[in-house]
Design an enzyme around this catalytic site. Sequence first.
Site, PDB file in Angstrom:
ATOM      1  N   LYS B  99      45.905  32.571  41.533  1.00 25.36           N
ATOM      2  CA  LYS B  99      45.091  33.624  42.129  1.00 25.36           C
ATOM      3  C   LYS B  99      43.793  33.006  42.633  1.00 25.36           C
ATOM      4  O   LYS B  99      43.006  32.475  41.853  1.00 25.36           O
ATOM      5  CB  LYS B  99      44.778  34.724  41.100  1.00 25.36           C
ATOM      6  CG  LYS B  99      43.753  35.727  41.623  1.00 25.36           C
ATOM      7  CD  LYS B  99      43.353  36.767  40.590  1.00 25.36           C
ATOM      8  CE  LYS B  99      42.080  37.485  41.038  1.00 25.36           C
ATOM      9  NZ  LYS B  99      41.675  38.557  40.102  1.00 25.36           N
ATOM     10  N   GLY B 160      35.107  44.698  37.788  1.00 23.61           N
ATOM     11  CA  GLY B 160      34.550  45.224  36.547  1.00 23.61           C
ATOM     12  C   GLY B 160      33.786  46.526  36.697  1.00 23.61           C
ATOM     13  O   GLY B 160      33.126  46.963  35.752  1.00 23.61           O
ATOM     14  N   GLY B 187      38.477  47.021  40.275  1.00 19.43           N
ATOM     15  CA  GLY B 187      37.955  48.365  40.519  1.00 19.43           C
ATOM     16  C   GLY B 187      38.641  49.462  39.725  1.00 19.43           C
ATOM     17  O   GLY B 187      38.067  50.533  39.532  1.00 19.43           O
ATOM     18  N   ASN B 208      41.771  44.356  34.474  1.00 17.03           N
ATOM     19  CA  ASN B 208      41.362  43.703  33.224  1.00 17.03           C
ATOM     20  C   ASN B 208      40.366  44.573  32.460  1.00 17.03           C
ATOM     21  O   ASN B 208      40.642  45.068  31.370  1.00 17.03           O
ATOM     22  CB  ASN B 208      40.766  42.322  33.532  1.00 17.03           C
ATOM     23  CG  ASN B 208      40.490  41.475  32.289  1.00 17.03           C
ATOM     24  OD1 ASN B 208      40.482  40.256  32.369  1.00 17.03           O
ATOM     25  ND2 ASN B 208      40.252  42.064  31.127  1.00 17.03           N
TER      26      ASN B 208
END
Lengths: 69, 258
Positions: B99, B160, B187, B208
Amino acid sequence: MRMPIAITLNGERREVRAASVAELLAEIGLDTRKVAVELNEEIVPRSTYAAQGLTSGDQLEIVHFIGGG
Amino acid sequence: MEDSWEVAGRRFSSRLIVGTGRYKSLEETAASIEASGAEIVTVAVRRVNIADPNAPMLQDFVPPTKYTYLPNTAGCHTAKDAVRTLRLAREAGGWNLVKLEVLGPPPFLYPDMAGTFEAAAALLADNFEVMVYCADDPVAAKRLEEMGCVAIMPLGGPIGSGLGVANPYMIRAIKQQAKVPVLVDAGIGTASDAAFAMELGCDAVLLNSALAHAQDPVLMATAMKHAVIAGRAAFLAGRMPRNYEANPSSPTSGLIGR
């Protein structure tokens, strides 16, 4: 073992006796299967740890995977 | 019907990818990921603590034999740092699927697209399979696909932030024109955000903080698992048209007292 040389390891100056990357990892006590090594901004393939010598002034980065998003 | 998706020749049944950061402990990380049903997890690459070589490692709790590790370049603000980081990741893990994210400055950490293009070109030339975090910009997304990136991952909102999918029209546009998987990355705050992203037609969702910062991460992981499944099913089912007048579901004939 030989006379200590000064290297920069993960951003910190350090005196080591290790003559190779393999010896350095053993000196620190790291599991070679879980880390990766960069010497002077070039990847050191795991298969060459024993053959890769260290010289005074070398810049090493030793990294591993941690939690991240 | 088996509903799966494929990226870079690898097939997955879970459409939820989760990060492994910001949990209270490695035990909580492992339990949350297990509950999410994710098959792919993102991981960061950082210096080992030389002073404590025996510290517990992520691999001991989230085994790479069970999950596909997707190394990221979180924290990288230049193409050079991102490429160095992923070359180290490839050596540590032995795989090419990564990524890429090249970030602009705080407080938004918005994707730096000039840096992203530069890093993507270098990584693709070095045989990486690049899943790329990017702006919700259909032109940039198409260009990344044409360069050879294996998945396009526009942000839903800032990293975040938990603000959800801020620009659903452009996410939909990016998906409609893409020939590679499109994932909403960043998001997502709660289950309805993940379901919404999937209802737009996205192939998967990456999150996450929505788990790690929930009051109960394991329960939120379960919620996200179901949200992604529900959103995907709703997309496949095809939603009813929106009407601006009521249209009763019950028969209007046979009412009593008439």
